[in-house]
Write a protein that holds these residues in place. Structure first.
Motif, short mmCIF file in Angstrom:
data_model
loop_
_atom_site.label_atom_id
_atom_site.label_comp_id
_atom_site.label_asym_id
_atom_site.label_seq_id
_atom_site.Cartn_x
_atom_site.Cartn_y
_atom_site.Cartn_z
N ASP A 1 61.56 37.27 41.99
CA ASP A 1 62.33 38.17 42.86
C ASP A 1 62.41 39.59 42.31
O ASP A 1 62.69 40.54 43.02
CB ASP A 1 63.75 37.62 43.10
CG ASP A 1 64.49 37.30 41.82
OD1 ASP A 1 63.84 37.15 40.77
OD2 ASP A 1 65.73 37.21 41.86
N HIS A 2 62.10 39.76 41.01
CA HIS A 2 62.31 41.07 40.40
C HIS A 2 61.43 42.17 40.98
O HIS A 2 61.79 43.34 40.93
CB HIS A 2 62.10 40.97 38.89
CG HIS A 2 63.27 40.38 38.18
ND1 HIS A 2 63.55 40.63 36.88
CD2 HIS A 2 64.25 39.55 38.63
CE1 HIS A 2 64.65 39.97 36.53
NE2 HIS A 2 65.08 39.31 37.59
N TYR B 1 63.50 44.26 43.67
CA TYR B 1 64.81 44.85 43.44
C TYR B 1 64.81 46.33 43.82
O TYR B 1 63.77 46.98 43.84
CB TYR B 1 65.20 44.71 41.96
CG TYR B 1 65.79 43.37 41.60
CD1 TYR B 1 66.08 42.42 42.55
CD2 TYR B 1 66.03 43.05 40.27
CE1 TYR B 1 66.62 41.21 42.21
CE2 TYR B 1 66.58 41.82 39.91
CZ TYR B 1 66.86 40.91 40.89
OH TYR B 1 67.40 39.71 40.55
N ARG C 1 66.67 48.70 42.17
CA ARG C 1 67.06 49.53 41.03
C ARG C 1 66.16 49.18 39.85
O ARG C 1 65.76 48.02 39.70
CB ARG C 1 68.52 49.28 40.61
CG ARG C 1 69.54 49.59 41.66
CD ARG C 1 70.94 49.17 41.20
NE ARG C 1 71.37 49.92 40.03
CZ ARG C 1 71.94 51.12 40.09
NH1 ARG C 1 72.16 51.69 41.26
NH2 ARG C 1 72.31 51.75 39.00
N LEU C 2 65.87 50.16 39.01
CA LEU C 2 65.06 49.88 37.83
C LEU C 2 65.91 49.53 36.63
O LEU C 2 65.43 48.93 35.67
CB LEU C 2 64.16 51.08 37.49
CG LEU C 2 62.97 51.30 38.42
CD1 LEU C 2 62.11 52.45 37.91
CD2 LEU C 2 62.13 50.05 38.55
N THR D 1 72.76 45.27 42.98
CA THR D 1 71.32 45.31 43.12
C THR D 1 70.94 44.36 44.25
O THR D 1 71.53 43.31 44.40
CB THR D 1 70.65 44.84 41.81
OG1 THR D 1 71.18 45.62 40.74
CG2 THR D 1 69.16 45.02 41.88
N LEU E 1 67.60 42.78 46.96
CA LEU E 1 66.18 42.60 47.21
C LEU E 1 65.84 43.22 48.56
O LEU E 1 66.51 42.92 49.56
CB LEU E 1 65.82 41.11 47.24
CG LEU E 1 66.10 40.29 45.97
CD1 LEU E 1 65.66 38.84 46.18
CD2 LEU E 1 65.36 40.88 44.79
N TYR F 1 66.75 53.16 47.29
CA TYR F 1 66.24 52.85 45.96
C TYR F 1 66.78 53.82 44.92
O TYR F 1 66.89 55.02 45.19
CB TYR F 1 64.71 52.88 45.95
CG TYR F 1 64.08 51.70 46.65
CD1 TYR F 1 63.72 50.56 45.94
CD2 TYR F 1 63.87 51.73 48.02
CE1 TYR F 1 63.15 49.47 46.59
CE2 TYR F 1 63.30 50.64 48.68
CZ TYR F 1 62.95 49.52 47.95
OH TYR F 1 62.40 48.43 48.59
N ASP F 2 67.06 53.30 43.74
CA ASP F 2 67.56 54.11 42.64
C ASP F 2 66.68 53.86 41.41
O ASP F 2 66.70 52.76 40.85
CB ASP F 2 69.01 53.74 42.33
CG ASP F 2 69.63 54.62 41.25
OD1 ASP F 2 68.87 55.31 40.53
OD2 ASP F 2 70.86 54.60 41.12
N LEU G 1 59.20 47.52 37.85
CA LEU G 1 59.82 46.21 38.01
C LEU G 1 58.96 45.10 37.41
O LEU G 1 59.48 44.07 36.97
CB LEU G 1 60.08 45.93 39.49
CG LEU G 1 61.19 46.77 40.12
CD1 LEU G 1 61.21 46.57 41.64
CD2 LEU G 1 62.55 46.40 39.54
#
Lengths: 274, 285
Positions: free
Chosen positions: B197-198, B201, B203-204, B214, B216, B249-250, B266
């Protein structure tokens, strides 16, 4: 409230860490080169290309005419700079139970560990990044290997640019062009904007050129305002004029992009000279 | 007369060898992709928040330099080779077992995920996929499809990142435990878990505060194809041209101006230790 406590807590940890280090090392009379208390003169400046044109990650050509930054404190550590870190999203109860029962995992690597606090400059101040090197109040530290740094953004501005910054932590103005569109702009970021990325209002884990600090010296923070604009898309911004630039509207994409840019670790670079 | 000193020496030697006999155990390393990689990621608040669901066809990983050591620099064992795995294949797959590890706590356990080499052992997956990884210089490769309403997008994305996972630790019996503990005559098993799933995401870096969650997301990734050749297949080239949607997104202070850079960042967060366990990561040498 929680945010304040977190911030205070982290600062306290930093100060305590440094105090402990100082105490631990002050008894060292064997002439070792680590742990001796030192004075760190501090300088902040815009990077050499601050007034030069640059291209953003959104393919805009930008030339800045001004940029200023508020500083709440600088902290230096021996941990390596931030890499990538990811926390898991919150999971509903059923999923959390499933994780417990069958071992499904959503954990994350930990990527910035500040390590030991080695030095700090705790005075709130501000800097005109177009004015060349500006001396800040002296900081203090201990000898050791410096590798990473944290910029704390202030809750209240102080220093020579406090009036210009008003209540903002970063301001800039300039002109952006792409294709046949030109935008004259001014933009600001507030501490609250940065706290959407970093709830403690810290820009944490920037590169401090690795160096074994053995004596008093000068720490120079070089700020690269071009990095602040890497995610700014001026496509939906009114053109404005050089006399009446458009103020980017908080909450709109261009303004959000600017705040994310101010939070970029690579916009801040630290170096030590004896 | 002359035999007595010899017998004495022999007895002493035997006694000493008996006293110094080292207590040893085994350390085994496995890998698993969990339900998200084996079965897919659902739409809902436990999966994608924007209505997509996703199924992996391939989740190819190259493990290198699996190592057990201690904080004093002592290295107990290093895997003699690299391992190629398709973690879509169900279940835990054994990578390597170190026999004769001194029975003690080994608090420096690490591994690498970096570009494949042709001598890697194919633990699970197709040898032709390993060849493809070697030729392209990939360390990770994911392929699958995502669907939302009546739209389906496929993807086949290779990443060349080299990541060192070190100082791995995990919660054991309610305590955060660095590395592994090998006991005399027993076998300790550690899972090098991969989290599918990462890659999705928003956010980093994780939030330091619980007020920032956070999630998905896939809308922006799908839009990369819509804004590209719109052929239904999302490519890295299209992701590179897809700007980061800063409303969603951040990059968390890290450099990523487009979706390719973001997903590449990611990709470094995929590797874990014993399920929920974490490692400190850095660029692999």
């Amino acid at each position: 409230m929680t945010r304040s406590l977190n911030r205070v807590g982290r600062q306290l940890v930093s100060v305590l860490g440094m105090a402990l280090c100082c105490v631990a090392c002050s008894g060292d009379e064997k002439g070792t080169t680590t742990g001796k208390r030192i004075t760190l003169h501090t300088v902040v400046q815009g990077d050499a290309a601050v007034a030069e044109p640059f291209v953003t990650g959104t393919r805009w050509n930008v030339t800045l005419s001004s940029a200023a930054l508020a500083i709440g404190g600088l902290y230096y550590f021996d941990g390596t700079p931030a890499f990538v870190r990811l926390d898991p999203p919150r999971r509903p109860l059923l999923r959390r139970l499933e994780r417990l029962l069958i071992g499904v995992a959503y954990a994350h690597p930990q990527h910035y560990v500040a390590g030991n606090a080695l030095g700090q400059m705790t005075s709130s101040t501000s800097a005109d990044l177009f004015a060349g090197p500006s001396e800040l109040p002296d900081g203090e530290g201990v000898t050791g290997t410096y590798r990473s740094a944290r910029l704390l953004l202030p809750e209240r501005n102080a220093g020579p640019l406090a009036d210009e910054l008003e209540s903002h932590v970063a301001v800039a103005a300039g002109v952006a062009t792409r294709d046949d569109k030109t935008v004259y702009f001014r933009v600001h970021a507030d501490r609250a904007d940065i706290m959407k990325t970093s709830p403690t209002g810290e820009i944490d884990g920037s590169v401090f050129d690795e160096v074994a600090v053995e004596a008093d010296g000068t720490v120079t923070l070089t700020v690269k305002p071009s990095t602040w604009f890497n995610l700014v898309d001026f496509g939906e911004v009114e053109p404005g004029t050089s006399e009446a630039p458009t103020a980017l509207v908080p909450g709109e994409a261009a303004s959000i992009g600017f705040a994310l840019g101010v939070a970029q670790l690579s916009a801040y670079h630290y170096a030590y000279e004896p | 007369m002359t035999k007595q000193p010899f017998q004495l020496a022999l007895l002493t030697l035997l006694a000493l060898s008996g006293c110094s006999e080292e207590e040893v155990g085994k350390a085994t390393f496995t890998t698993w992709g969990e339900a998200y990689i084996e079965e897919g990621i659902p739409a809902s608040d436990e999966g994608f928040v924007d209505g997509w669901s996703l199924k992996y066809d391939k989740f190819l990983v190259n493990f290198h330099q699996i190592q057990v050591g201690a904080g004093n620099g002592e290295v107990a064992a290093t895997a003699p080779k690299s391992y190629f795995v398709d973690n879509v294949e169900p279940g835990r797959k054994q990578l390597v077992t170190f026999d004769e590890i001194t029975a003690q706590a080994w608090d420096r356990v690490g591994y690498q995920i970096k570009p494949a080499i042709s001598s890697a052992e194919v633990v699970a997956g197709s040898p032709s996929d390993l060849d493809m990884m070697v030729e392209a210089g990939y360390s990770l490769y994911i392929a699958g499809s995502a669907s939302k309403d009546d739209v389906t997008k496929t993807f086949a994305l290779g990443f060349t990142t080299g990541t060192q996972y070190q100082e791995c630790h995990s919660e054991q019996n309610g305590k955060d435990t660095a590395g592994i503990v090998v006991t005399d005559g027993a076998e300790d098993t550690s899972e090098l878990t991969t989290h599918g799933d990462h890659f999705f995401y928003d956010r980093l870096q994780g939030s330091a505060g619980s007020n920032i969650e956070t999630a998905l997301r896939f809308d922006t990734i799908a839009a990369a194809d819509d804004n590209g050749d719109a052929d239904g297949e999302i490519t890295l080239e299209e992701l590179e041209k897809q700007p980061l949607d800063v409303r969603l997104y951040d990059p968390s202070g890290l450099p990523a101006a487009n979706m390719k850079d973001f997903m590449t960042g990611l990709a470094r967060t995929v590797g874990h230790f014993r399920g929920e366990g974490e490692c400190t990561i850095s660029e692999a040498e």
